[in-house]
Scaffold this active site. Structure first.
Site, PDB file in Angstrom:
ATOM      1  N   TYR A  55      27.056 -30.500 -15.835  1.00 45.35           N
ATOM      2  CA  TYR A  55      26.969 -29.253 -16.595  1.00 45.35           C
ATOM      3  C   TYR A  55      28.110 -28.317 -16.216  1.00 45.35           C
ATOM      4  O   TYR A  55      28.448 -28.172 -15.040  1.00 45.35           O
ATOM      5  CB  TYR A  55      25.654 -28.549 -16.289  1.00 45.35           C
ATOM      6  CG  TYR A  55      24.452 -29.268 -16.849  1.00 45.35           C
ATOM      7  CD1 TYR A  55      24.299 -29.462 -18.211  1.00 45.35           C
ATOM      8  CD2 TYR A  55      23.467 -29.744 -15.988  1.00 45.35           C
ATOM      9  CE1 TYR A  55      23.198 -30.128 -18.719  1.00 45.35           C
ATOM     10  CE2 TYR A  55      22.358 -30.401 -16.481  1.00 45.35           C
ATOM     11  CZ  TYR A  55      22.222 -30.592 -17.850  1.00 45.35           C
ATOM     12  OH  TYR A  55      21.135 -31.242 -18.348  1.00 45.35           O
ATOM     13  N   ARG A  74      10.420  -2.930   9.116  1.00 40.74           N
ATOM     14  CA  ARG A  74       9.512  -3.526   8.129  1.00 40.74           C
ATOM     15  C   ARG A  74       8.114  -3.042   8.499  1.00 40.74           C
ATOM     16  O   ARG A  74       7.652  -2.055   7.962  1.00 40.74           O
ATOM     17  CB  ARG A  74       9.592  -5.055   8.148  1.00 40.74           C
ATOM     18  CG  ARG A  74      10.851  -5.623   7.527  1.00 40.74           C
ATOM     19  CD  ARG A  74      10.755  -7.122   7.305  1.00 40.74           C
ATOM     20  NE  ARG A  74      10.168  -7.819   8.437  1.00 40.74           N
ATOM     21  CZ  ARG A  74      10.212  -9.126   8.638  1.00 40.74           C
ATOM     22  NH1 ARG A  74      10.797  -9.915   7.747  1.00 40.74           N
ATOM     23  NH2 ARG A  74       9.652  -9.684   9.690  1.00 40.74           N
ATOM     24  N   MET A  93      18.906 -30.291 -12.383  1.00 45.36           N
ATOM     25  CA  MET A  93      17.484 -30.212 -12.061  1.00 45.36           C
ATOM     26  C   MET A  93      16.991 -31.417 -11.253  1.00 45.36           C
ATOM     27  O   MET A  93      16.248 -31.268 -10.287  1.00 45.36           O
ATOM     28  CB  MET A  93      16.691 -30.086 -13.358  1.00 45.36           C
ATOM     29  CG  MET A  93      15.241 -29.771 -13.157  1.00 45.36           C
ATOM     30  SD  MET A  93      14.486 -29.615 -14.771  1.00 45.36           S
ATOM     31  CE  MET A  93      13.285 -28.393 -14.485  1.00 45.36           C
ATOM     32  N   LYS A 125       3.446 -20.497   9.406  1.00 47.66           N
ATOM     33  CA  LYS A 125       3.343 -19.845   8.089  1.00 47.66           C
ATOM     34  C   LYS A 125       4.111 -20.675   7.050  1.00 47.66           C
ATOM     35  O   LYS A 125       4.873 -21.575   7.412  1.00 47.66           O
ATOM     36  CB  LYS A 125       3.900 -18.426   8.174  1.00 47.66           C
ATOM     37  CG  LYS A 125       5.373 -18.330   8.562  1.00 47.66           C
ATOM     38  CD  LYS A 125       5.785 -16.878   8.802  1.00 47.66           C
ATOM     39  CE  LYS A 125       7.220 -16.801   9.288  1.00 47.66           C
ATOM     40  NZ  LYS A 125       7.576 -15.418   9.700  1.00 47.66           N
TER      41      LYS A 125
END
Ligand SMILES: *Cc1c(COP(=O)(O)O)cnc(C)c1O
Length: 368
Positions: free
Chosen positions: A259, A130, A307, A35
């Site tokens: 940053y 679930r 990024m 998956k």
């Protein structure tokens, strides 16, 4: 010259890890779980890497169809089954096995004429909460499914919440197996219980746990679901994310990096700037100290991941230069270790590999 970042997929390690899964659960047939684009490795590579599996299991119907188009003739299983009645005709058409986990799916099957027989996996909720029928509802669901023309084999299935932690204080594998046995009492059919955690614990659970089919995922990709390491289980990395140093800065005491100026140098510091950022799938929340290899030497992340770049401490690698190889995870640096440092799991890192990262195939020992 392309950007130096790329992921190398080690198909030989995928084969090795599949053999390890078989070694752990020698009496069971193996669904290799592919998956989520084979956990980020590419569906087609999953097909080739796990060519020896007894079947491939996944979630996405369109990718199941693609596996048939790519030539996979062995069983294919849909782990959540079909999502709407309109998808039911695909099951006989492509010979898919379908999980059946709720009464709505059974009702949809009752109202659909199957063009040829299909195999299904009836899921029991043994505490994961679930998907699946409660143990008390299970035999009735089984009988109702059995009555539908065209339903051939019904495999009895459940899923473990804590297979990585045998003595979990709230819900153990042993307790889930006990509930499963009560719910499945007297029902014929093959049994499918274990994910990677269950497969890796099979030796300890030998007295209680038996499977006709196992469903390993992450272990096939060199990750582990829990506290023990890939090395402990002799699993090999299947994805090496590697890049290069593209810039070097010399800081003096008081200088900051990146940053938010989250890192401030206490003294002279050599910083390597690496071409890999959160837009490549590297976790932005990875903190100072997350391990990284530069020219094969272990060092750590400093400052905030941005990024397209991240910054690393070059103190342990005095000869590092622009062009030095950087391994973010994989060969020589287990993905689980990076994940743990970043407060997540190896599964998330491999699945999150971003589309802009070039992917190729190759053995370990040759970072791109
Ligand atoms: C994803 C999945 C697995 C594989 O789990 P791992 O922890 O990756 O081994 C097995 N069974 C089901 C139903 C799944 O959805």
């Amino acid at each position: 010259m392309p950007r130096p970042l790329s992921a190398t997929i080690h198909l030989d390690s995928m084969r090795h890890n599949l053999a390890r899964a078989r070694g752990c659960a020698p009496d069971a047939k193996v669904w290799a779980v592919v998956k989520a684009n084979a956990y980020g490795h590419g569906l087609e590579r999953g097909l080739r890497g796990f060519a020896d599996a007894d079947g491939l299991a996944l979630i996405e119907t369109e990718n199941a169809v693609r596996l048939r188009e790519l030539g996979w003739t062995k069983p294919i299983m849909l782990l959540e089954g079909f999502f709407e009645a309109a998808d039911i005709p695909l099951l006989p058409e492509y010979n898919f096995n379908s999980a059946i986990h709720c009464i709505e799916q059974i009702k949809m099957l009752e109202y659909t004429r199957l063009t040829s027989p299909i195999d299904v996996h009836l899921k029991m909720n043994t505490g994961m909460n679930r998907l699946g029928f409660m143990p008390t509802e299970y035999a009735a669901a089984h009988a109702r499914l059995r009555a539908i023309p065209g339903i051939r084999n019904i495999t009895l299935m459940t899923h473990f919440a804590n297979a990585d932690e045998l003595e979990h204080p709230l819900l153990t594998v042993r307790e889930q197996v006990r509930r499963f046995q009560i719910g499945a009492e007297g029902l014929a059919g093959e049994r499918s219980l274990s994910n990677s955690g269950g497969v890796l614990q099979q030796a300890e659970l030998a007295a209680e746990l038996s499977n006709d089919w196992v469903r390993p995922g992450v272990m096939l990709y060199g990750g582990t679901p829990g506290v023990r390491t890939a090395d402990d289980y002799k699993l090999r990395p299947t994805m090496t994310l590697a890049s290069a140093v593209i810039g070097i800065q010399q800081l003096v005491a008081g200088d900051t990096v990146g940053y938010g100026s989250r890192f401030q140098a206490a003294g002279p510091t050599t910083v390597g700037v690496v071409a890999c950022g959160y837009a490549d799938g590297y976790p932005r929340h990875a903190p100072h100290g997350t391990p990284v290899l530069v020219d094969g030497v272990r060092t750590s992340l400093i400052g905030r991941v941005s990024m397209d770049m991240m910054t690393v401490d070059l103190a342990p690698i005095p000869n590092a230069r622009v062009g030095s190889t950087v391994v973010l995870w994989g060969d020589g640096l287990p993905i689980d270790e990076v994940a743990t440092a970043a407060g997540t799991i190896g599964y998330e890192l491999m699945c999150a590999l971003a589309p802009r990262v070039r992917v190729h195939e190759g053995p370990m020992g040759q970072p791109a």
